[in-house]
Write a protein that holds these residues in place. Structure first.
Motif, PDB file in Angstrom:
ATOM      1  N   LEU A 192      -1.142   3.589   7.179  1.00 22.05           N
ATOM      2  CA  LEU A 192      -1.625   2.429   7.929  1.00 22.05           C
ATOM      3  C   LEU A 192      -3.138   2.286   7.825  1.00 22.05           C
ATOM      4  O   LEU A 192      -3.653   1.169   7.724  1.00 22.05           O
ATOM      5  N   TRP A 193      -3.864   3.404   7.855  1.00 17.01           N
ATOM      6  CA  TRP A 193      -5.316   3.341   7.694  1.00 17.01           C
ATOM      7  C   TRP A 193      -5.685   2.727   6.347  1.00 17.01           C
ATOM      8  O   TRP A 193      -6.577   1.874   6.249  1.00 17.01           O
ATOM      9  N   LEU A 194      -5.001   3.145   5.297  1.00 15.57           N
ATOM     10  CA  LEU A 194      -5.324   2.615   3.973  1.00 15.57           C
ATOM     11  C   LEU A 194      -4.878   1.162   3.822  1.00 15.57           C
ATOM     12  O   LEU A 194      -5.626   0.326   3.285  1.00 15.57           O
ATOM     13  N   LEU A 195      -3.671   0.852   4.289  1.00 15.59           N
ATOM     14  CA  LEU A 195      -3.122  -0.491   4.096  1.00 15.59           C
ATOM     15  C   LEU A 195      -3.831  -1.545   4.947  1.00 15.59           C
ATOM     16  O   LEU A 195      -4.128  -2.639   4.469  1.00 15.59           O
ATOM     17  N   ILE A 196      -4.108  -1.217   6.208  1.00 17.91           N
ATOM     18  CA  ILE A 196      -4.664  -2.208   7.131  1.00 17.91           C
ATOM     19  C   ILE A 196      -6.181  -2.122   7.183  1.00 17.91           C
ATOM     20  O   ILE A 196      -6.890  -3.087   6.850  1.00 17.91           O
ATOM     21  N   PHE A 197      -6.698  -0.977   7.605  1.00 17.60           N
ATOM     22  CA  PHE A 197      -8.147  -0.837   7.755  1.00 17.60           C
ATOM     23  C   PHE A 197      -8.847  -0.938   6.403  1.00 17.60           C
ATOM     24  O   PHE A 197      -9.834  -1.670   6.254  1.00 17.60           O
ATOM     25  N   GLY A 198      -8.332  -0.195   5.413  1.00 16.41           N
ATOM     26  CA  GLY A 198      -8.989  -0.197   4.112  1.00 16.41           C
ATOM     27  C   GLY A 198      -8.956  -1.548   3.429  1.00 16.41           C
ATOM     28  O   GLY A 198      -9.981  -2.030   2.929  1.00 16.41           O
ATOM     29  N   GLU A 199      -7.795  -2.187   3.394  1.00 22.08           N
ATOM     30  CA  GLU A 199      -7.687  -3.494   2.740  1.00 22.08           C
ATOM     31  C   GLU A 199      -8.528  -4.553   3.448  1.00 22.08           C
ATOM     32  O   GLU A 199      -9.173  -5.396   2.811  1.00 22.08           O
ATOM     33  N   THR A 200      -8.572  -4.515   4.776  1.00 21.00           N
ATOM     34  CA  THR A 200      -9.340  -5.512   5.530  1.00 21.00           C
ATOM     35  C   THR A 200     -10.827  -5.389   5.249  1.00 21.00           C
ATOM     36  O   THR A 200     -11.499  -6.389   4.929  1.00 21.00           O
ATOM     37  N   PHE A 201     -11.363  -4.173   5.360  1.00 26.62           N
ATOM     38  CA  PHE A 201     -12.804  -3.996   5.170  1.00 26.62           C
ATOM     39  C   PHE A 201     -13.209  -4.105   3.705  1.00 26.62           C
ATOM     40  O   PHE A 201     -14.374  -4.322   3.406  1.00 26.62           O
ATOM     41  N   THR A 202     -12.245  -3.951   2.793  1.00 26.96           N
ATOM     42  CA  THR A 202     -12.562  -4.206   1.386  1.00 26.96           C
ATOM     43  C   THR A 202     -12.852  -5.681   1.159  1.00 26.96           C
ATOM     44  O   THR A 202     -13.743  -6.040   0.368  1.00 26.96           O
ATOM     45  N   HIS A 203     -12.138  -6.563   1.860  1.00 33.62           N
ATOM     46  CA  HIS A 203     -12.320  -8.005   1.674  1.00 33.62           C
ATOM     47  C   HIS A 203     -13.537  -8.549   2.404  1.00 33.62           C
ATOM     48  O   HIS A 203     -14.158  -9.516   1.950  1.00 33.62           O
ATOM     49  N   ILE A 204     -13.913  -7.960   3.537  1.00 33.04           N
ATOM     50  CA  ILE A 204     -15.026  -8.540   4.289  1.00 33.04           C
ATOM     51  C   ILE A 204     -16.375  -7.941   3.882  1.00 33.04           C
ATOM     52  O   ILE A 204     -17.423  -8.473   4.277  1.00 33.04           O
ATOM     53  N   HIS A 205     -16.376  -6.856   3.104  1.00 30.61           N
ATOM     54  CA  HIS A 205     -17.613  -6.247   2.601  1.00 30.61           C
ATOM     55  C   HIS A 205     -18.603  -5.967   3.732  1.00 30.61           C
ATOM     56  O   HIS A 205     -19.807  -6.252   3.618  1.00 30.61           O
ATOM     57  N   ALA A 206     -18.123  -5.396   4.817  1.00 28.64           N
ATOM     58  CA  ALA A 206     -18.978  -5.184   5.987  1.00 28.64           C
ATOM     59  C   ALA A 206     -19.728  -3.855   5.931  1.00 28.64           C
ATOM     60  O   ALA A 206     -20.735  -3.691   6.611  1.00 28.64           O
TER      61      ALA A 206
END
Length: 289
Positions: free
Chosen positions: A71-85
């Protein structure tokens, strides 16, 4: 007329007879016990094997613990990869996160290891172990490295998930061996930390509360989710004394090829694991009182 001399027995028959006599001797008298430097590795290996035997009877722990890192990789990782925060030095955030999740999942397995040793105390198993010739140091070391092997299995699961998600990981055998060593050393420290706390609080409820109270601060006060440079000053200080930060730095350098301080990372992990084993061994006697 004299009888002809008997034919000599084949050498193979003599060897078989000798081996049969030796087996009979072992049945009548036990083999000599290992002494000196040979005893400690044998006892550590035996305790580690006993701990790992539990996985044969109940493998659900491995399956259920794989859900959270996924879940950390699928949700947190994918989300922050797209927003470049979060600045990650030019690598995708999912790649940056994967070694941190490996370290996190290993820590979560090890940090509650003290609950198991309290259960063994309540069941009378620990008392029986303490009256055997096995040194307390060997008992704790065996349990610590068993926690490391369990964490290593978890790390393989996370690496497979990360590879499926497209994370660029190395498959160099020597680097993967280094990953295994870092995971085992880090898990050994956190399991000894948990067993040390168990020797102080003495009850499962207190240990569970303390474990829940320290796991997330240890995780967030490391470089698992973000670089140390973006932390406030006081958090950077905590990160520098947090063994999890050194474990993540080693894993990130080995798996991704980023800049790391492998010599310092391994030195800190070895010293932390040795200190953890020493402290947990000294507190083990309090559990059996």
């Amino acid at each position: 007329m004299s009888a002809a001399p008997a034919a000599p027995r084949p050498a193979s028959a003599e060897d078989a007879a000798t081996q049969a006599v030796r087996r009979l001797d072992l049945l009548l008298a036990p083999p000599p016990a290992r002494t000196g430097w040979r005893m400690l590795p044998a006892r550590v290996g035996a305790m580690c094997a006993v701990e790992l035997q539990k996985l044969r009877h109940d493998r659900t722990e491995l399956y259920t613990r794989a859900v959270q890192p996924a879940l950390w990789l699928l949700i947190f990782g994918e989300t922050f990869t797209h927003i470049h925060a979060i600045p990650t030095g030019g690598i995708p955030y999912l790649d940056y996160l994967a070694p941190g999740i490996i370290a996190q999942s290993a820590m979560f397995i090890a940090i509650f290891y003290g609950i198991m040793i309290i259960w063994e105390r309540d069941a009378g198993i620990l008392t029986k172990l303490l009256v055997t010739p096995t040194p307390r140091f060997a008992l704790i070391t065996g349990k610590a490295f068993a926690a490391g092997v369990k964490a290593l299995i978890q790390a393989v699961v996370v690496i497979v998930i990360a590879a499926v998600l497209g994370v660029s990981l190395t498959w160099n055998p020597l680097r993967l061996l280094g990953v295994a060593v870092a995971v085992i050393l880090g898990s050994a420290f956190f399991s000894c930390l948990s067993m040390s706390i168990a020797g102080i609080v003495l009850t499962r409820d207190r240990l569970m509360g303390i474990g829940q109270a320290i796991t997330m601060p240890l995780f967030f006060a490391s470089n698992a989710l973000y670089p140390v440079a973006v932390m406030p000053g006081w958090l950077q200080t905590l990160s520098k004394i947090n063994p999890l930060s050194y474990q993540v730095d080693a894993l990130r350098g080995l798996l991704l090829g980023t800049h790391s301080h492998l010599g310092m990372d391994y030195l800190v992990l070895v010293v932390a694991a040795a200190a953890g084993v020493t402290v947990a061994s000294s507190l083990l006697g309090r559990l059996a009182r």
